[in-house]
Design an enzyme around this catalytic site. Sequence first.
Site: not given
Length: 815
Positions: A461, A567, A596, A663, A712
């Site tokens: 995306h 990702d 990931e 994260h 974070r």
Amino acid sequence: MKKVTFSYQPPITGDFNIYLVGDFNDWNGRSHVLIEDSGIYKTTIELNPGKYKYYFLMNDKKVLDPASDTIYTGKGKVSIIEVESETEYLYLVPIKIEDNTRFEEISIVGDFNEWKPNSNRFYQTDNNLRTCLFLSKGQYQYKYLAKDDKWYNQEEIQSSKVKKSHDNKSPNSLIVTNLEDYQVINLALIKSYDTNNVVFKDEIIRIYRYSQEQFEFKVVLPKWNNLALTLQLNEKSYDMNFIASNKYLTTYNQLINIIDINMIYSLSLTIKTDDTILYANIRNISNNKHIQSVFSPNTLKIFSIDTSLNNRIIYQIMPDRFANGDPSINPDFQEDYYQGTKQEPSLGSLKKNQEYYHLLEWQNIDILTRNPYSNDKEPDWFAFYGGDLLGVKAKIPYLKELGITLIYLNPIFTAKSPHRYDTIDFRQVDPHLGTNQVFGDLVFELHKNGIKVIIDIALNHCGIDFFAFKDCIDNGKKSKYWSWFDWYQWPLPQKIDEKFNAEDYYQCWWGIKDLPEFNYDLARSPKEENKITDIRQAQVNVKLVNYLLEAMRTWVVDYDIDGFRLDVPEEVPFWFWKTFRDILKGIKSDIYLVGEIWNNPKVWLQGNYFDGIMNYHFFKDPVVEYFFKATMSLTTFINEISSGLMELPWQVLKNQMNLLASHDTIRLRRLAKDNLDKLKVALIFQFTYIGIPHIYYGDEVFLDGNKDPDNRRPFPWDYAQDKTRIELFDFYKSLIKLRKDHNLLSEGYIQFIEHEELLIYKRWSIKNESELIVIINRNDTQLDISDFINEYPKVLLRKNKTNNIQSQGYYIGMK
């Protein structure tokens, strides 16, 4: 009935109501609720053996289980699970006749082979006659049949006074198969069998090619005791090295250099146990010593992988939260895409789809768990802290002191949010992190200090302010980028308010309006396009793909980065990742591509896609269950960890990113519930296990944090004022030094030693005669380890009193 645990981890943070819905509960959407634990939702139910269909209902939205296969039904696409019945086995029944001089030819016959002569003949070995029967559970009658129709039962064959002939009138002998007497094969592993030969569903011998001449031969066998394996490659023999075993399987390997790769080779395996010898080719185990497979080295594609990576230590940095090196470039929200989001709202007035971007003081962390502007108790997703790339550069001395040799930067591209997964420009560094030149200088300085750099990228995306998406908004279907996205309704409403549901208008990641998904395949829906492996079967969105590939190529060619962390790669077509790999490996053969992947990563790590994955499935998940939650037994933990060792090629195993936090997960301190000793024993395992240790920034100084975005928090650069933080920092340094000082921790093999209470394993390397032992006590009692201390007297790291290992204690020694 069997207890079956269903679990689901949402890819985004929030408070969810998740239910298990399936044919086992008549598709009742409220009968089985999943309970949240550290971001993972679970429920356990009892099911009879069989195959079941199901899905999860998350906040009234149907989601499939990414860990399971799927099928289409009247309910649409659903997940499936098969609950096995009681384990059934094939038994290895070895038969031996001592004094082989009495018989020229002899076989064993019985109701298991329909009393056929010569079905199971004996062969000569070590002055005995031997054969082995493969039998299922049951009772079997049998006799021995020698040349010229001479029959003997078991009692007669064992007698030293064998009569000259028999007419088969003596009583038959009996075999009763049971688990106590024989080695076994789980029937679930077997495709077919007879009394002489077993055909396995998966390959027994697996071959991987790492260079022009180096090949790995990996053997995966049923778990048998006291195995000795010899691989035959034409006339040469190679002893196999033990890797791991779990409940059902054992794995061995050997790295072999083959000089003449243009030849055709015969390939076979000799398997010796205490009481029999068997032979194997790629899929069969047999009594036949002439069984073999044909192997052609040059037909295998080279699995280009950087074998030096396993010596490195990974440090993950979220740039906005690490260090502020240039306050003059702090976010000021003057860009067009912040229009309408800068005005401070009144307390408690912020609604869904309403944004308020702002800069916080470094110490202001409470807002990450409870945004005072929000009307629904949400955390603050829109807060910046001002960390930047010059801040990372300024902290290179800190990274070197800790011992870091590879940094993984969360996204650095121009974006609207502080996490920067909503990319606006894939070719530009965000101006509030620095410039492309600043990034190039940072990479140069890191390389000069022996530190590699990989960067994070989401290619599923982009952000809503990405140039192509903006052009679609401005020009509608006339936009030349219209096909880059999947559209469902047009035009968009004039006002984006709390009632706006982005998924009604365009495909976006998990319904988040700011993350429109790319359309890679013009002929398929977003979900269907992802599973296509062959680019020739796809209607490729050529301009989109070329744009993304060229942008990624730029970071390698112009800025000399060492790799990418990809990702959500499961939501991008397989064929794209193959193309991505081929192009980047052609530019830089040792580039590190890590995905990931939260579930079993085997399909991603066979040389076509990635070099490594963030090792959630085979490392983080079992480590968290065993060390932090204490919900997993020692035996189960070893089985789970060992399963990962057996699934993957050897060189690939050593390149996995072994993380304990990131994260996307809660912080280690929160997992350990402030218990430093509990954290230390988990770290001992992380730094002495196979794979690359990963540190999420701040974990080394006991930084706290719950779910995203609280995990974070800004780095606490005043950590030196806290003795506990300093103690943990020094402990990390000692573990990193230990790993660097002892190459066998990154290169060597591992073997777990059976013990009722202690986690004990050896590490050794074929290149090095030294051997290292690790003993970890997760329990609350002290235990005697004097035997191990005597055998491994050179102390490397310890927390034990004399010969006793304390609760949450450890001993690492060498001999």
